[in-house]
Enzyme design. Structure first.
Site, PDB file in Angstrom:
ATOM      1  CE  LYS A 175      -1.664   1.528   4.098  1.00 25.81           C
ATOM      2  NZ  LYS A 175      -1.409   2.935   4.438  1.00 25.81           N
ATOM      3  CG  ASN A 176       2.296   2.701   3.499  1.00 23.49           C
ATOM      4  OD1 ASN A 176       1.136   2.994   3.190  1.00 23.49           O
ATOM      5  ND2 ASN A 176       2.687   2.504   4.743  1.00 23.49           N
ATOM      6  NE  ARG A 190       1.173  12.450   6.741  1.00 21.42           N
ATOM      7  CZ  ARG A 190       1.439  13.584   7.389  1.00 21.42           C
ATOM      8  NH1 ARG A 190       0.465  14.286   7.920  1.00 21.42           N
ATOM      9  NH2 ARG A 190       2.671  14.032   7.486  1.00 21.42           N
ATOM     10  CB  CYS A 217      -3.919   6.051  11.247  1.00 22.05           C
ATOM     11  SG  CYS A 217      -4.482   4.576  10.396  1.00 22.05           S
ATOM     12  NE  ARG A 255       0.123  10.352  10.231  1.00 21.04           N
ATOM     13  CZ  ARG A 255      -0.263   9.330   9.484  1.00 21.04           C
ATOM     14  NH1 ARG A 255      -1.483   8.889   9.588  1.00 21.04           N
ATOM     15  NH2 ARG A 255       0.571   8.784   8.620  1.00 21.04           N
ATOM     16  N   PRO A 256       1.824  16.637  11.420  1.00 19.56           N
ATOM     17  CG  PRO A 256       3.668  17.758  12.299  1.00 19.56           C
ATOM     18  CD  PRO A 256       2.781  16.569  12.532  1.00 19.56           C
ATOM     19  CG  ASP A 272       6.604  20.618  10.347  1.00 24.22           C
ATOM     20  OD1 ASP A 272       6.034  19.507  10.300  1.00 24.22           O
ATOM     21  OD2 ASP A 272       7.623  20.811  11.025  1.00 24.22           O
ATOM     22  CG  ASP A 295       3.517   1.693   9.642  1.00 27.13           C
ATOM     23  OD1 ASP A 295       3.646   1.931   8.433  1.00 27.13           O
ATOM     24  OD2 ASP A 295       3.256   2.578  10.477  1.00 27.13           O
ATOM     25  NE  ARG A 307      -7.173   4.345   6.092  1.00 22.10           N
ATOM     26  CZ  ARG A 307      -6.473   5.304   6.678  1.00 22.10           C
ATOM     27  NH1 ARG A 307      -6.680   5.590   7.939  1.00 22.10           N
ATOM     28  NH2 ARG A 307      -5.566   5.970   6.000  1.00 22.10           N
TER      29      ARG A 307
HETATM   30  C1  EPZ Z   1       4.349   7.077   6.251  1.00 24.34           C
HETATM   31  O1  EPZ Z   1       3.593   8.115   6.840  1.00 24.34           O
HETATM   32  C2  EPZ Z   1       3.441   5.866   6.222  1.00 24.34           C
HETATM   33  N1  EPZ Z   1       2.257   6.151   5.419  1.00 24.34           N
HETATM   34  C3  EPZ Z   1       3.019   5.501   7.641  1.00 24.34           C
HETATM   35  O2  EPZ Z   1       2.261   4.292   7.562  1.00 24.34           O
HETATM   36  C4  EPZ Z   1       4.268   5.230   8.486  1.00 24.34           C
HETATM   37  O3  EPZ Z   1       3.882   4.991   9.820  1.00 24.34           O
HETATM   38  C5  EPZ Z   1       5.207   6.445   8.429  1.00 24.34           C
HETATM   39  O4  EPZ Z   1       5.515   6.755   7.046  1.00 24.34           O
HETATM   40  C6  EPZ Z   1       6.513   6.198   9.165  1.00 24.34           C
HETATM   41  O5  EPZ Z   1       7.162   5.095   8.626  1.00 24.34           O
HETATM   42  C7  EPZ Z   1       2.345   6.119   4.064  1.00 24.34           C
HETATM   43  O6  EPZ Z   1       3.383   5.861   3.504  1.00 24.34           O
HETATM   44  C8  EPZ Z   1       1.070   6.385   3.313  1.00 24.34           C
HETATM   45  P1  EPZ Z   1       6.503  10.455   8.249  1.00 24.34           P
HETATM   46  P2  EPZ Z   1       4.159   9.635   6.841  1.00 24.34           P
HETATM   47  O7  EPZ Z   1       6.347  11.707   7.494  1.00 24.34           O
HETATM   48  O8  EPZ Z   1       4.815   9.939   5.564  1.00 24.34           O
HETATM   49  C9  EPZ Z   1       6.521  13.640  11.697  1.00 24.34           C
HETATM   50  C10 EPZ Z   1       0.405   2.882   7.877  1.00 24.34           C
HETATM   51  O9  EPZ Z   1       0.000   2.313   8.904  1.00 24.34           O
HETATM   52  N2  EPZ Z   1       6.374  14.620  10.618  1.00 24.34           N
HETATM   53  O10 EPZ Z   1       7.740   9.638   8.077  1.00 24.34           O
HETATM   54  O11 EPZ Z   1       3.061  10.517   7.307  1.00 24.34           O
HETATM   55  C11 EPZ Z   1       5.249  12.826  11.888  1.00 24.34           C
HETATM   56  O12 EPZ Z   1       4.328  13.521  12.690  1.00 24.34           O
HETATM   57  C12 EPZ Z   1       0.863   4.333   7.945  1.00 24.34           C
HETATM   58  O13 EPZ Z   1       0.499   2.334   6.748  1.00 24.34           O
HETATM   59  C13 EPZ Z   1       6.480  15.970  10.923  1.00 24.34           C
HETATM   60  O14 EPZ Z   1       6.695  16.341  12.071  1.00 24.34           O
HETATM   61  O15 EPZ Z   1       5.249   9.512   8.004  1.00 24.34           O
HETATM   62  C14 EPZ Z   1       5.767  11.581  12.550  1.00 24.34           C
HETATM   63  O16 EPZ Z   1       5.923  11.839  13.924  1.00 24.34           O
HETATM   64  C15 EPZ Z   1       0.644   4.936   9.325  1.00 24.34           C
HETATM   65  N3  EPZ Z   1       6.329  16.883   9.919  1.00 24.34           N
HETATM   66  C16 EPZ Z   1       7.143  11.382  11.909  1.00 24.34           C
HETATM   67  O17 EPZ Z   1       7.502  12.660  11.353  1.00 24.34           O
HETATM   68  C17 EPZ Z   1       6.092  16.498   8.619  1.00 24.34           C
HETATM   69  O18 EPZ Z   1       5.995  17.390   7.741  1.00 24.34           O
HETATM   70  C18 EPZ Z   1       7.153  10.342  10.798  1.00 24.34           C
HETATM   71  O19 EPZ Z   1       6.262  10.799   9.805  1.00 24.34           O
HETATM   72  C19 EPZ Z   1       5.989  15.116   8.333  1.00 24.34           C
HETATM   73  C20 EPZ Z   1       6.134  14.192   9.343  1.00 24.34           C
END
Ligand code: EPZ
Length: 418
Positions: A22-23, A92, A116, A121-122, A124, A305, A397
């Site tokens: 999926k991802n 997301r 989720c 999940r900002p 920024d 995950d 999902r």
């Molecule tokens: C991806 O989400 C995955 N989703 C998530 O899988 C997975 O948990 C995550 O990566 C971490 O491996 C998809 O690929 C669709 P991140 P993503 O940006 O991109 C913070 C599932 O169950 N952050 O690496 O949203 C954020 O809040 C889902 O399949 C910021 O602060 O993850 C988190 O604490 C759940 N600012 C950390 O970074 C930003 O602009 C990791 O987020 C972006 C993220």
């Protein structure tokens, strides 16, 4: 309303086939918005998150349809239309459309993403990275409007190796002249898969999976046919399910190179893991041993995950386990439901302390997010008696008919109406 009914205690002795990721598929679908031509993605699972992304592509004027297990997308006619919350609020990955729309049309307007409920999940890091590339971003709180006419490929340093921000910045650079260099990118296998897809479509992305990614802009990307990678989180979920149920399981279509941390952890618990060319055999003949402290980390560390699923497994292990969740602020919400089985788990902020028990009791539980919901199903597999798991819309999902995969391994699980 649908629910799962699970009769616990069935030892596994079966084989099942893992789905495509999926991802990996979600950013690849978003990337199609930068491609004038037909893209065919082979052997894809029917997941609601994927259907949500196909709706977004259609909303831009692109063509997106299923052809049995394949997805056919053609964004030749796509335009940078405003994509509203009714489309972006479910997933997301809707935020991933910023990059491809900007690189192709130099403009994008997207409502904030959903996903989720596991933390703030900002976005920024997405915004600051795009600004570094010269984008003018107006963050209107629930909507992002971006003017990309002055965007230039450049160097970007990510404060945190965000998966989505890395993917967005790669895609924002594909059709701009010059090179974008991304420092401290995410190294997840899904980034490598996106890069492999882009390079097959005529793009130039180098270094994906490492600690510097270089994107060299090209004039055009072409349609192509691609087989997305196996889903490492679904595979890990099935491996943990097999460890809880005990018995002997084979899971096909698994790239165990993506699951080194889980494989090591399960082996240290006393679970037998055997790797074959593209499948894995899991044998658990006795009660596993707790392995103490585990922390979730960006790849190649233990994936967030799989955190919930491993906590469900730890609830059965002989000994005390500690799980530290470093990626998301509130990813232990499922524990409240798990406690209904008699599990002994204490949560403080980002730390869960689990005192394993020889047996748990079946219970009625409700999923509140995708991976937490999967953890409830896994706990039910080892529990005495019947469990009912509600909230299947969360589980569907990311898992295609999870009941079928688990039944093939030997579980007694049925999807039924409440
Ligand atoms: C991806 O989400 C995955 N989703 C998530 O899988 C997975 O948990 C995550 O990566 C971490 O491996 C998809 O690929 C669709 P991140 P993503 O940006 O991109 C913070 C599932 O169950 N952050 O690496 O949203 C954020 O809040 C889902 O399949 C910021 O602060 O993850 C988190 O604490 C759940 N600012 C950390 O970074 C930003 O602009 C990791 O987020 C972006 C993220």
């Amino acid at each position: 309303m649908e629910c799962f009914k699970v009769i616990g205690g069935r030892k596994f002795d079966g084989k099942t086939r893992n789905i495509a990721s999926k991802n990996a598929i979600l950013p690849i679908l978003a990337c199609c918005l930068a491609i004038s031509g037909e893209v065919v993605l082979r052997n894809c699972p029917r997941l609601s998150d994927i259907d949500a992304m196909l709706d977004i592509i259609r909303a831009t004027g692109g063509r997106a349809e299923w052809d049995s297990g394949n997805i056919v997308v053609d964004c030749t006619q796509s335009e940078p239309r405003d994509i509203g919350a009714e489309l972006t609020g479910n997933i997301r990955s809707s935020v991933f459309v910023l990059g491809p729309l900007l690189t192709r049309f130099s403009t994008a307007s997207v409502s904030y993403p959903g996903g989720c409920d596991i933390g703030l999940r900002p976005i920024d890091l997405h915004i600051s990275g795009l600004r570094k590339l010269g984008a003018e971003v107006i963050d209107e709180g629930r909507k992002i409007s971006v003017d990309g006419k002055n965007m230039r490929n450049s160097a970007v340093f990510l404060d945190f190796p965000s998966v989505g921000a890395t993917e967005n910045l790669i895609m924002a650079s594909l059709l701009k002249s010059g090179k974008t260099i991304i420092h401290n990118p995410a190294r997840e296998p899904e980034i490598v898969d996106l890069a492999d897809f882009i390079n097959l479509a005529g793009g130039k992305v180098l270094g994906a999976g490492g600690n510097v990614i270089v994107v060299e802009g090209v004039n055009k990307l072409n349609g192509c046919e691609y087989f997305p990678m196996p889903d490492r989180i679904v595979a890990g979920t099935l491996m943990i399910a097999s460890a809880i149920a005990e018995g002997d399981s084979v899971i096909e279509n698994v790239d165990l190179r993506h699951l080194g941390s889980l494989t090591d952890m399960l082996s240290r618990c006393g679970v037998g893991i055997t790797s074959y060319r593209d499948s894995v055999r899991v044998r658990a003949k006795k009660r596993p041993k707790a392995i103490g402290k585990t922390e979730t980390q960006p790849y190649p560390g233990f994936p967030t995950d799989l955190q919930a699923q491993f906590v469900a497994f730890s609830a059965y292990c002989d000994g005390c386990s500690v799980m530290i969740e470093n990626l998301f602020e509130s990813r232990f919400k499922y524990v409240g439901e798990l406690l209904r089985t008699g599990a002994d788990i204490t949560v403080r902020d980002r730390v869960a302390v689990v005192r394993g028990k020889k047996s748990l009791s079946g219970a009625e539980m409700e999923a509140g997010d995708l991976r937490g919901g999967a953890a409830l199903v896994l706990a039910a597999l080892g529990a005495r008696g019947e469990s009912v798991i509600k909230g299947l819309k969360h589980i569907d999902r990311g898992y295609e008919r999870l009941e079928n995969a688990l039944s093939a391994l030997g579980a007694d699980i049925k999807r039924t109406k409440m």
